[in-house]
Design a protein around this motif. Sequence first.
Motif, PDB file in Angstrom:
ATOM      1  N   GLY A 304      11.654  72.015 -34.250  1.00  0.00           N
ATOM      2  CA  GLY A 304      12.921  71.304 -34.392  1.00  0.00           C
ATOM      3  C   GLY A 304      12.876  70.333 -35.559  1.00  0.00           C
ATOM      4  N   CYS A 305      13.771  69.360 -35.529  1.00  0.00           N
ATOM      5  CA  CYS A 305      13.852  68.379 -36.607  1.00  0.00           C
ATOM      6  C   CYS A 305      12.761  67.323 -36.411  1.00  0.00           C
ATOM      7  CB  CYS A 305      15.235  67.725 -36.589  1.00  0.00           C
ATOM      8  SG  CYS A 305      15.382  66.366 -37.753  1.00  0.00           S
ATOM      9  N   ALA A 306      11.991  67.040 -37.468  1.00  0.00           N
ATOM     10  CA  ALA A 306      10.869  66.106 -37.344  1.00  0.00           C
ATOM     11  C   ALA A 306      11.330  64.695 -36.985  1.00  0.00           C
ATOM     12  CB  ALA A 306      10.079  66.083 -38.661  1.00  0.00           C
ATOM     13  N   ARG A 310      13.106  60.033 -32.950  1.00  0.00           N
ATOM     14  CA  ARG A 310      13.528  58.686 -33.339  1.00  0.00           C
ATOM     15  C   ARG A 310      15.028  58.613 -33.626  1.00  0.00           C
ATOM     16  NH1 ARG A 310       9.664  57.164 -38.272  1.00  0.00           N
ATOM     17  NH2 ARG A 310       9.865  55.034 -37.516  1.00  0.00           N
ATOM     18  N   CYS A 311      15.714  59.727 -33.429  1.00  0.00           N
ATOM     19  CA  CYS A 311      17.090  59.834 -33.934  1.00  0.00           C
ATOM     20  C   CYS A 311      18.116  59.572 -32.840  1.00  0.00           C
ATOM     21  CB  CYS A 311      17.299  61.231 -34.519  1.00  0.00           C
ATOM     22  SG  CYS A 311      18.960  61.461 -35.168  1.00  0.00           S
ATOM     23  N   ARG A 312      19.028  58.641 -33.087  1.00  0.00           N
ATOM     24  CA  ARG A 312      20.030  58.351 -32.053  1.00  0.00           C
ATOM     25  C   ARG A 312      21.172  59.361 -32.051  1.00  0.00           C
ATOM     26  NH1 ARG A 312      21.123  53.738 -35.599  1.00  0.00           N
ATOM     27  NH2 ARG A 312      23.257  53.815 -36.388  1.00  0.00           N
ATOM     28  N   VAL A 317      19.907  70.882 -29.681  1.00  0.00           N
ATOM     29  CA  VAL A 317      19.580  71.817 -30.762  1.00  0.00           C
ATOM     30  C   VAL A 317      18.530  71.228 -31.711  1.00  0.00           C
ATOM     31  CG1 VAL A 317      21.470  71.022 -32.277  1.00  0.00           C
ATOM     32  CG2 VAL A 317      20.583  73.328 -32.542  1.00  0.00           C
ATOM     33  N   CYS A 318      18.488  69.909 -31.847  1.00  0.00           N
ATOM     34  CA  CYS A 318      17.558  69.270 -32.779  1.00  0.00           C
ATOM     35  C   CYS A 318      16.105  69.425 -32.322  1.00  0.00           C
ATOM     36  CB  CYS A 318      17.879  67.790 -32.920  1.00  0.00           C
ATOM     37  SG  CYS A 318      19.574  67.475 -33.421  1.00  0.00           S
ATOM     38  N   ARG A 319      15.903  69.612 -31.018  1.00  0.00           N
ATOM     39  CA  ARG A 319      14.536  69.788 -30.519  1.00  0.00           C
ATOM     40  C   ARG A 319      14.088  71.239 -30.615  1.00  0.00           C
ATOM     41  NH1 ARG A 319      16.270  65.448 -27.692  1.00  0.00           N
ATOM     42  NH2 ARG A 319      17.532  66.570 -26.183  1.00  0.00           N
ATOM     43  N   ALA A 336      20.204  67.005 -44.862  1.00  0.00           N
ATOM     44  CA  ALA A 336      19.545  68.061 -44.075  1.00  0.00           C
ATOM     45  C   ALA A 336      19.643  67.728 -42.596  1.00  0.00           C
ATOM     46  CB  ALA A 336      18.087  68.199 -44.505  1.00  0.00           C
ATOM     47  N   CYS A 337      20.855  67.449 -42.136  1.00  0.00           N
ATOM     48  CA  CYS A 337      21.079  67.105 -40.727  1.00  0.00           C
ATOM     49  C   CYS A 337      22.192  67.991 -40.177  1.00  0.00           C
ATOM     50  CB  CYS A 337      21.472  65.632 -40.619  1.00  0.00           C
ATOM     51  SG  CYS A 337      21.986  65.165 -38.962  1.00  0.00           S
ATOM     52  N   HIS A 338      21.996  68.503 -38.945  1.00  0.00           N
ATOM     53  CA  HIS A 338      23.053  69.303 -38.312  1.00  0.00           C
ATOM     54  C   HIS A 338      24.337  68.492 -38.160  1.00  0.00           C
ATOM     55  CE1 HIS A 338      20.388  72.575 -37.215  1.00  0.00           C
ATOM     56  NE2 HIS A 338      19.590  71.774 -36.545  1.00  0.00           N
TER      57      HIS A 338
HETATM   58 FE1  SF4 Z   1      17.541  65.655 -37.088  1.00  0.00          FE
HETATM   59 FE2  SF4 Z   1      20.122  65.311 -37.627  1.00  0.00          FE
HETATM   60 FE3  SF4 Z   1      19.356  66.194 -35.255  1.00  0.00          FE
HETATM   61 FE4  SF4 Z   1      18.893  63.665 -35.959  1.00  0.00          FE
HETATM   62  S1  SF4 Z   1      20.869  64.618 -35.638  1.00  0.00           S
HETATM   63  S2  SF4 Z   1      17.459  65.011 -34.956  1.00  0.00           S
HETATM   64  S3  SF4 Z   1      18.415  63.929 -38.123  1.00  0.00           S
HETATM   65  S4  SF4 Z   1      19.098  67.259 -37.212  1.00  0.00           S
END
Ligand code: SF4
Length: 347
Positions: A304-306, A310-312, A317-319, A336-338
């Motif tokens: 997933g997204c590194a 830490r992302c609010r 889907v990000c995992r 580079a964010c969904h």
């Molecule tokens: Fe990554 Fe964007 Fe998902 Fe945050 S919202 S975890 S930055 S893809």
Amino acid sequence: MGVSDLSAVPMEVLPGLDPGADLLDVRDLKVEFRTRDGVAKAVNGVSFTVRPGETRAILGESGCGKSVTAQAVMGILDTPPAHVTGGEVRYRGVDLLRLPAEQRRRIRGNHIAMVFQDALSALNPVFTVGFQIGEQFRKHRGMSRADAKRRAIELMDQVRIPAAKQRVNEYPHQFSGGMRQRVMIAIALALDPDVLIADEPTTALDVTVQAQIMSLLGELLRDRRMGLVLITHDMGVVADVADDISVMYAGRIVEEAPVHDIYARPAHPYTKALLESIPRVDVQGRRLNVISGLPPTLTRVAPGCAFNPRCRYAQPVCREDPPPPLYDVGHRRTSACHFHAAVTGDA
Ligand code: SF4
């Protein structure tokens, strides 16, 4: 690498140089460290360009891959453990990664030079600063000692070291931190490079001296029409100097934009969190934010997204899925964010 490790070969024109090409065009650069704990993908598909008179800031926390990117461009990574596994580093159209080691050495100092973070350890304590600046002219231009010293004084004047004629005979420990950094800049400029890479050039300095050094770099850049790659973790440092910013996280560029747009309207949660963690004179009455957690260990990046732990803005889907590659979000900006639209408020 110390400043005296530059190649002792005279400058010559590199075959295939295209004067009309970008000064620096880094494409899909990949660097990994092969360690006993596993493979760390320190730089994972990084691309950016630098044109004459332009400053590109590469911004991110420690360990995000920004200094490794700079070292890969300079060709000074220690191999092993570091291995450049892909991509291109084009200087005026010539891919430096395909050049023989000897030709690559000729680029350093002559065409692309670097200002290192820690002037005290980069300078040799047993030689005068004049000798160390002059070394560039003696080694690379075959100048006599007297001529090299004269050029060293001129350069010390250019980087505004007061009383250069007297101070040329002093040793690094006799200079303040800010003045030592000016010596480093003088050494980097000695051979008149087209591209300067400054790796955290003001980290060890107090705020006033930081501003002086950044303003000096800005002036030199304009006067000489160089390109500057500024590596920093400090958003405050880049605001007045950079034209474009590439924000790095866990080895990738996650957002890229002209400097003013990134401050006004970040399009990636990490950039937004960084901006909320620094005091700003243009935004009053706001509590500073702390980015919880730590950057991932690069030998064990989860799927997933590194940034997801830490992302609010993170969603399921990000995992599971990797983040999208950088894509256009308008006004010369890429993210580079969904969910960039949720970050900018366009959702
Ligand atoms: Fe990554 Fe964007 Fe998902 Fe945050 S919202 S975890 S930055 S893809």
